[in-house]
Design a protein around this motif. Structure first.
Motif, mmCIF file in Angstrom:
data_model
loop_
_atom_site.group_PDB
_atom_site.id
_atom_site.type_symbol
_atom_site.label_atom_id
_atom_site.label_comp_id
_atom_site.label_asym_id
_atom_site.label_seq_id
_atom_site.Cartn_x
_atom_site.Cartn_y
_atom_site.Cartn_z
ATOM 1 N N ALA A 113 0.829 -1.204 0.000
ATOM 2 C CA ALA A 113 0.000 0.000 0.000
ATOM 3 C C ALA A 113 0.859 1.248 0.000
ATOM 4 C CB ALA A 113 -0.928 0.000 1.215
ATOM 5 N N ALA A 114 2.012 1.186 0.667
ATOM 6 C CA ALA A 114 2.870 2.365 0.743
ATOM 7 C C ALA A 114 3.273 2.816 -0.663
ATOM 8 C CB ALA A 114 4.116 2.055 1.573
ATOM 9 N N GLY A 115 3.459 1.861 -1.555
ATOM 10 C CA GLY A 115 3.826 2.202 -2.922
ATOM 11 C C GLY A 115 2.719 2.913 -3.674
ATOM 12 N N ARG A 116 1.525 2.882 -3.087
ATOM 13 C CA ARG A 116 0.399 3.550 -3.749
ATOM 14 C C ARG A 116 0.219 4.978 -3.211
ATOM 15 N NH1 ARG A 116 -3.796 -1.006 -2.342
ATOM 16 N NH2 ARG A 116 -5.343 0.335 -3.289
ATOM 17 N N GLU A 117 1.268 5.483 -2.565
ATOM 18 C CA GLU A 117 1.283 6.864 -2.102
ATOM 19 C C GLU A 117 0.091 7.191 -1.216
ATOM 20 O OE1 GLU A 117 1.829 9.482 -5.360
ATOM 21 O OE2 GLU A 117 3.659 8.487 -5.998
ATOM 22 N N VAL A 118 -0.151 6.352 -0.237
ATOM 23 C CA VAL A 118 -1.186 6.670 0.726
ATOM 24 C C VAL A 118 -0.538 6.911 2.083
ATOM 25 C CG1 VAL A 118 -3.119 5.533 -0.392
ATOM 26 C CG2 VAL A 118 -1.629 4.220 1.088
ATOM 27 N N ARG A 119 -1.180 7.747 2.892
ATOM 28 C CA ARG A 119 -0.700 8.016 4.247
ATOM 29 C C ARG A 119 -1.748 7.524 5.228
ATOM 30 N NH1 ARG A 119 2.192 13.777 4.488
ATOM 31 N NH2 ARG A 119 2.121 13.191 6.649
ATOM 32 N N VAL A 120 -1.301 7.178 6.415
ATOM 33 C CA VAL A 120 -2.206 6.580 7.397
ATOM 34 C C VAL A 120 -2.310 7.460 8.639
ATOM 35 C CG1 VAL A 120 -0.384 5.181 8.497
ATOM 36 C CG2 VAL A 120 -2.740 4.381 8.563
ATOM 37 N N GLY A 121 -3.453 7.372 9.307
ATOM 38 C CA GLY A 121 -3.636 8.041 10.600
ATOM 39 C C GLY A 121 -4.369 7.108 11.541
ATOM 40 N N ILE A 122 -4.007 7.142 12.819
ATOM 41 C CA ILE A 122 -4.705 6.340 13.830
ATOM 42 C C ILE A 122 -4.965 7.238 15.032
ATOM 43 C CG2 ILE A 122 -2.518 5.462 14.809
ATOM 44 C CD1 ILE A 122 -5.609 3.285 14.688
ATOM 45 N N ASP A 123 -6.106 7.053 15.671
ATOM 46 C CA ASP A 123 -6.384 7.859 16.861
ATOM 47 C C ASP A 123 -7.264 7.098 17.846
ATOM 48 O OD1 ASP A 123 -5.885 10.638 17.916
ATOM 49 O OD2 ASP A 123 -8.016 10.400 18.294
ATOM 50 N N ILE A 124 -6.940 7.248 19.127
ATOM 51 C CA ILE A 124 -7.775 6.712 20.215
ATOM 52 C C ILE A 124 -8.150 7.883 21.107
ATOM 53 C CG2 ILE A 124 -7.905 5.169 22.214
ATOM 54 C CD1 ILE A 124 -5.724 3.453 21.012
ATOM 55 N N ASP A 125 -9.409 7.934 21.516
ATOM 56 C CA ASP A 125 -9.853 8.982 22.440
ATOM 57 C C ASP A 125 -10.699 8.404 23.552
ATOM 58 O OD1 ASP A 125 -8.997 11.645 21.525
ATOM 59 O OD2 ASP A 125 -9.958 10.992 19.668
ATOM 60 N N ARG A 126 -10.578 9.025 24.713
ATOM 61 C CA ARG A 126 -11.471 8.670 25.820
ATOM 62 C C ARG A 126 -12.832 9.294 25.574
ATOM 63 N NH1 ARG A 126 -8.877 8.478 31.454
ATOM 64 N NH2 ARG A 126 -10.932 9.262 32.003
ATOM 65 N N PRO A 150 -28.476 15.023 21.932
ATOM 66 C CA PRO A 150 -27.789 15.803 22.962
ATOM 67 C C PRO A 150 -27.253 14.883 24.059
ATOM 68 C CG PRO A 150 -29.904 16.788 22.413
ATOM 69 C CD PRO A 150 -29.860 15.463 21.708
ATOM 70 N N GLY A 151 -26.020 15.112 24.480
ATOM 71 C CA GLY A 151 -25.454 14.324 25.588
ATOM 72 C C GLY A 151 -24.945 12.958 25.205
ATOM 73 N N ASP A 152 -24.988 12.606 23.909
ATOM 74 C CA ASP A 152 -24.497 11.283 23.483
ATOM 75 C C ASP A 152 -22.966 11.356 23.349
ATOM 76 O OD1 ASP A 152 -23.812 8.880 22.325
ATOM 77 O OD2 ASP A 152 -25.445 8.903 20.846
ATOM 78 N N LEU A 153 -22.259 11.124 24.457
ATOM 79 C CA LEU A 153 -20.799 11.251 24.442
ATOM 80 C C LEU A 153 -20.105 10.164 23.616
ATOM 81 C CD1 LEU A 153 -19.888 12.446 28.049
ATOM 82 C CD2 LEU A 153 -20.432 13.772 26.004
ATOM 83 N N PRO A 154 -20.549 8.885 23.684
ATOM 84 C CA PRO A 154 -19.884 7.885 22.837
ATOM 85 C C PRO A 154 -19.931 8.243 21.352
ATOM 86 C CG PRO A 154 -21.142 6.788 24.544
ATOM 87 C CD PRO A 154 -21.493 8.255 24.636
ATOM 88 N N ALA A 214 -12.914 5.371 22.092
ATOM 89 C CA ALA A 214 -13.273 5.270 20.674
ATOM 90 C C ALA A 214 -11.979 5.334 19.878
ATOM 91 C CB ALA A 214 -14.178 6.427 20.270
ATOM 92 N N ALA A 215 -11.954 4.660 18.736
ATOM 93 C CA ALA A 215 -10.745 4.660 17.918
ATOM 94 C C ALA A 215 -11.121 4.608 16.443
ATOM 95 C CB ALA A 215 -9.858 3.454 18.257
#
Ligand code: COA
Length: 239
Positions: A113-126, A150-154, A214-215
């Protein structure tokens, strides 16, 4: 999911080692760790940067000491930006890392995939990190805000993880206004595509199986339109 989907390997570390091997970290990384304000943060930083090398080394098949990872910030050139391998083993491989309250994840793009010029991102949040007044105004587009109860934190944490993963895949981080990164999942399938400043970024939720978090992962580049396929593995075995 099309067969041409970009493969993203996510290594999840749920128990930060209290004394990870530091032999693979650079003096600059050790200085960055020392500058952090709490021992938990220092340990987390060292473990995340160690995991980054262990994961790449595992994938490429070389000892971690043979890897040279650059963290140059696109804005100021300091070594606090996105990880990249400019030369040597693993050169051009897509890399991203995230830390959140004891959870650490590293995402790698499969070499093909790297050869296809794509970049990746990953994130985890409380989930509880998005429970502050005014979150919708600073983080969500009007359409996103209207779509959430309203109030739906997840649900809000889910969107925030997608936005940060997209921002990392773009390379801008949160210099990009997160309200401009629209990541509603029309049919609730947990994957989609954002178009940000004319660039296409595919994103998908990453089910960690950890309550209160959440990730998400994202890929940006020529192949982003084909979607993402995430493989999640336990990183503990790499230490
Ligand atoms: C990247 C960012 C979205 C991550 O925020 P966060 O949720 O607090 O932290 P995470 O643990 O999930 O991710 C941190 C990792 O993102 C990576 N990162 C940093 N800047 C990045 C960027 N512009 N693009 C992609 N990834 C980036 C780094 O690997 C960092 O890890 P490190 O600090 O241990 O080296 C946020 O910190 C950001 O936008 N930073 C850049 C801001 C900027 O460019 N400022 C200009 C400074 S001169």
């Amino acid at each position: 999911m099309q067969d041409a989907a970009v493969d993203v390997s996510v290594y999840l570390l749920a128990d930060v080692p209290t004394a990870p091997s530091l032999a693979v970290l650079t003096p600059g990384e050790l200085r960055r760790a020392e500058a952090l304000s709490t021992e938990d943060n220092r340990l987390g930083f060292r473990a995340a940067h160690t995991l980054l090398r262990l994961a790449v080394a595992d994938r490429v098949g070389v000892p971690p000491t043979q890897l040279t990872i650059d963290f140059a910030c696109a804005r100021c050139s300091e070594q606090h930006g996105p990880p990249r391998i400019l030369a040597g083993p693993g050169a051009g491989m897509g890399l991203s890392l995230t830390r959140s309250s004891g959870l650490i994840a590293v995402a790698l793009l499969a070499p093909e995939a790297a050869g296809r010029e794509v970049r990746v991102g990953i994130d985890i949040d409380r989930v509880d990190a998005v429970g502050f007044g005014g979150f919708d105004e600073v983080a969500l587009s009007p359409a996103e805000s209207a779509a959430l109860a309203p109030g739906d934190l997840p649900a809000r944490a889910t969107l925030w993880a997608r936005k940060e993963a997209v921002a990392k895949a773009l390379g801008s981080g949160l210099r990009r206004d997160p309200r401009q990164i629209e990541v509603l999942s029309a049919d609730g399938c947990g994957r989609g595509e954002a178009v940000v400043g004319g660039r296409r970024v595919a994103w998908c939720d990453v089910p960690l199986g950890r309550a209160g978090f959440a990730a998400a992962a994202a890929v940006c580049g020529s192949a982003a339109g084909t979607g993402i396929r995430v493989t999640l593995s336990d990183a503990a075995t790499l230490f």
